[in-house]
Design an enzyme around this catalytic site. Structure first.
Site, PDB file in Angstrom:
ATOM      1  N   ARG A 233       5.010  -5.382 -10.469  1.00  9.01           N
ATOM      2  CA  ARG A 233       4.798  -6.748 -10.944  1.00  9.01           C
ATOM      3  C   ARG A 233       6.118  -7.510 -10.934  1.00  9.01           C
ATOM      4  NH1 ARG A 233       0.360  -5.638 -10.006  1.00  9.01           N
ATOM      5  NH2 ARG A 233      -1.509  -5.651 -11.346  1.00  9.01           N
ATOM      6  N   GLU A 262       3.772 -16.199  -7.007  1.00  8.30           N
ATOM      7  CA  GLU A 262       3.293 -15.899  -5.666  1.00  8.30           C
ATOM      8  C   GLU A 262       2.243 -16.924  -5.253  1.00  8.30           C
ATOM      9  OE1 GLU A 262       3.950 -11.064  -6.166  1.00  8.30           O
ATOM     10  OE2 GLU A 262       1.931 -11.852  -5.867  1.00  8.30           O
ATOM     11  N   HIS A 281       3.954  -9.127  -0.749  1.00  3.86           N
ATOM     12  CA  HIS A 281       2.849  -8.484  -1.492  1.00  3.86           C
ATOM     13  C   HIS A 281       1.887  -7.789  -0.530  1.00  3.86           C
ATOM     14  CE1 HIS A 281       0.759  -8.720  -5.634  1.00  3.86           C
ATOM     15  NE2 HIS A 281       0.368  -7.625  -5.000  1.00  3.86           N
TER      16      HIS A 281
END
Length: 315
Positions: A233, A262, A281
């Site tokens: 995270r 993000e 990601h």
């Protein structure tokens, strides 16, 4: 039964079929859904699948026919679970689907720092080996993993898999976890984990206690020769503090697959920071991993339709 998929593109940009879902519902798929269209697109749907779409009390109130929310991810912080319970909406998630791919990504980062493959390939492609008077050369120090210490913060399924791979490389493993068990690697405090490790990999849940745990003060414990890896995270990290530490050589490098916001903000302090490697990601994104996620999502839907829901997070 009407099923709406609100943001299907990330999970399935077109390389996986949704056909199996259509056997159980009238399916409408949106690649992406802006916040202002969420309630409208859910409409009178009985069920929705989503990944990063926020579901609030207002949306649930506007969609009284909704009975099921399937989160296409392990994390479900985008859902107001208390509101879901008030509206008798079942919420499920996808647990443990990406363990292997995330652990693999951790070591892609570690090996980036130790073997410098991309850097040396670029050097070769630039003609440096052609011009070299010796049979070999290296532009930066290479590192052997055998005997190095890997500190794992959070020892769930991914942390455990990372430890298994580390041991195959001959690394020493230590861990810091909120749920210590006898069969784990040696367990140490967070400060000792930072100070003793050559590589640190973050795998804990993001909570009030772990939010911003990598900050100006905690960074002082990390050895200047150590590398920090974050595939969990972005919220673990105070990015301004970390960028300053990297630029001041307080640690050897940082690699992350996640950031606080993000998509990444253009003014992120990590953009351009020294020895900072960031991927968008994608640790969860191999085809096989996404196919597994989709399969679990289908099983979740089928179980709910039978009246015996599984992987429920809204109880």
């Amino acid at each position: 039964m009407k099923l709406t998929i609100l943001d299907g593109h990330a999970v399935n940009p077109g390389d996986l079929p949704w056909d199996e879902f259509r056997k159980y519902a009238d399916v409408t798929i949106y690649e992406r859904t802006p916040e202002n269209l969420v309630a409208e697109r859910i409409g009178d749907s009985d069920a929705v699948f989503l990944n990063k779409i926020r579901i609030t009390e207002d949306i649930l109130s506007a969609c009284p026919n909704l009975k099921y929310i399937g989160v296409l991810a392990t994390g479900y912080n985008v859902i107001d679970l208390a509101a879901a319970r008030r509206h008798n909406v079942i919420v499920t998630n996808i647990p443990s689907y990406s363990t292997d791919s995330v652990a693999q990504h951790v070591f892609s980062f570690i090996l980036h720092f130790t073997n410098r493959v991309a850097e040396h390939n670029q050097s070769v492609q630039n003609g440096d080996w052609v011009k070299c008077p010796d049979f070999c050369y290296w532009n930066s120090s290479l590192i052997e993993l055998t005997g190095k210490t890997l500190g794992i913060f959070g020892y769930g399924s991914i942390g455990k898999k990372v430890a298994q791979i580390a041991k195959a490389f001959g690394m020493k493993v230590i861990c810091c976890t909120r749920t210590p068990k006898a069969d784990m690697p040696p367990q140490v405090s967070f400060e000792d984990l930072l100070s003793q490790s050559d590589f640190i990999s973050l795998h804990a849940p993001l909570t009030d206690k772990t939010q911003n745990i990598i900050n100006k003060e905690s960074l002082k414990f990390i050895k200047p020769s150590a590398y920090l890896i974050n595939t969990a995270r972005g919220g673990f990290v105070v990015e301004k503090d970390l960028a300053e530490a990297l630029n001041n050589n307080q640690l050897a490098g940082y690699a992350a697959d996640v950031v606080v916001e993000e998509p990444m903000n253009a003014d992120s302090p990590l953009l351009g920071a020294k020895n900072c490697v960031i991927t968008p990601h994608i640790a969860w994104a191999p085809l096989e991993t996404r196919a597994r996620l989709q399969g679990i999502a289908l099983e979740n839907l089928k179980a709910w339709l039978k009246g015996t829901p599984i992987n429920v997070v809204s109880k």
